[in-house]
Design an enzyme around this catalytic site. Sequence first.
Site, PDB file in Angstrom:
ATOM      1  N   TYR A 105       0.842  -1.189   0.000  1.00 34.89           N
ATOM      2  CA  TYR A 105       0.000   0.000   0.000  1.00 34.89           C
ATOM      3  C   TYR A 105       0.886   1.252   0.000  1.00 34.89           C
ATOM      4  O   TYR A 105       0.613   2.213  -0.720  1.00 34.89           O
ATOM      5  CB  TYR A 105      -0.934  -0.003   1.217  1.00 34.89           C
ATOM      6  N   ASN A 129     -12.777  -0.196  -4.694  1.00 37.38           N
ATOM      7  CA  ASN A 129     -12.589  -0.526  -6.106  1.00 37.38           C
ATOM      8  C   ASN A 129     -13.811  -1.304  -6.609  1.00 37.38           C
ATOM      9  O   ASN A 129     -14.078  -2.402  -6.146  1.00 37.38           O
ATOM     10  CB  ASN A 129     -11.320  -1.370  -6.281  1.00 37.38           C
ATOM     11  N   CYS A 137      -6.655  -4.678  -7.688  1.00 36.93           N
ATOM     12  CA  CYS A 137      -6.363  -4.363  -6.290  1.00 36.93           C
ATOM     13  C   CYS A 137      -5.832  -5.583  -5.542  1.00 36.93           C
ATOM     14  O   CYS A 137      -5.214  -5.436  -4.484  1.00 36.93           O
ATOM     15  CB  CYS A 137      -7.581  -3.763  -5.612  1.00 36.93           C
ATOM     16  N   HIS A 138      -6.014  -6.775  -6.107  1.00 30.75           N
ATOM     17  CA  HIS A 138      -5.483  -7.980  -5.461  1.00 30.75           C
ATOM     18  C   HIS A 138      -3.958  -7.982  -5.458  1.00 30.75           C
ATOM     19  O   HIS A 138      -3.340  -8.736  -4.698  1.00 30.75           O
ATOM     20  CB  HIS A 138      -6.020  -9.250  -6.140  1.00 30.75           C
ATOM     21  N   GLU A 164      -1.205 -15.758 -11.062  1.00 34.02           N
ATOM     22  CA  GLU A 164      -0.252 -14.856 -11.697  1.00 34.02           C
ATOM     23  C   GLU A 164       1.197 -15.225 -11.395  1.00 34.02           C
ATOM     24  O   GLU A 164       2.118 -14.552 -11.862  1.00 34.02           O
ATOM     25  CB  GLU A 164      -0.542 -13.412 -11.274  1.00 34.02           C
TER      26      GLU A 164
END
Length: 176
Positions: A105, A129, A137-138, A164
Amino acid sequence: MQRAPEPAFGDLIDTPLGSLIALVDEQGALLRLDFPPEDQPLTVWHGYVWQRDTAAVAPIARQLGEYFAGQRRVFDLPLAPRGSTYQHLAWRYLREVPYGVTLTYAQLGERLLPHKTSARAIGRANALNPISIVVPCHRIIGADGSLTGYAGGLARKQALLELEGVLTPGSQAALF
């Protein structure tokens, strides 16, 4: 004073992580993409009264299918999320975090300078979001690499980061 619900078109999209509700405006721009609770009626969703239109969300369903199949790393969809000027700025920077990369963050907040922001403000923009996965945002994690705060649930956040290649099952996110 609460606003009257806006019209939208949408459908539920099945994914390996559960159903997503996709809502688009009359031009086909994505307004919302959420993991809804299974027991909640969906006739009005986050200020939108919507009617089912599978064709309107077909491009979203196709690109999500490609993402979950490991064939898509960047989404190419028109977006129209509702939010403040600061939220739009934060979401724009979120979209710049590449596939397979995580930021804290605070690191995302540094990118927003000189807009005088904080990790807390970034966390709030992330929490609000409206377009899950497409506005990634993940990919934002705690300062210690922990998975924190995800509206779809931490298990889904972990699964997205595993997809990912950021995480291996049961591991903690590596900081970049």
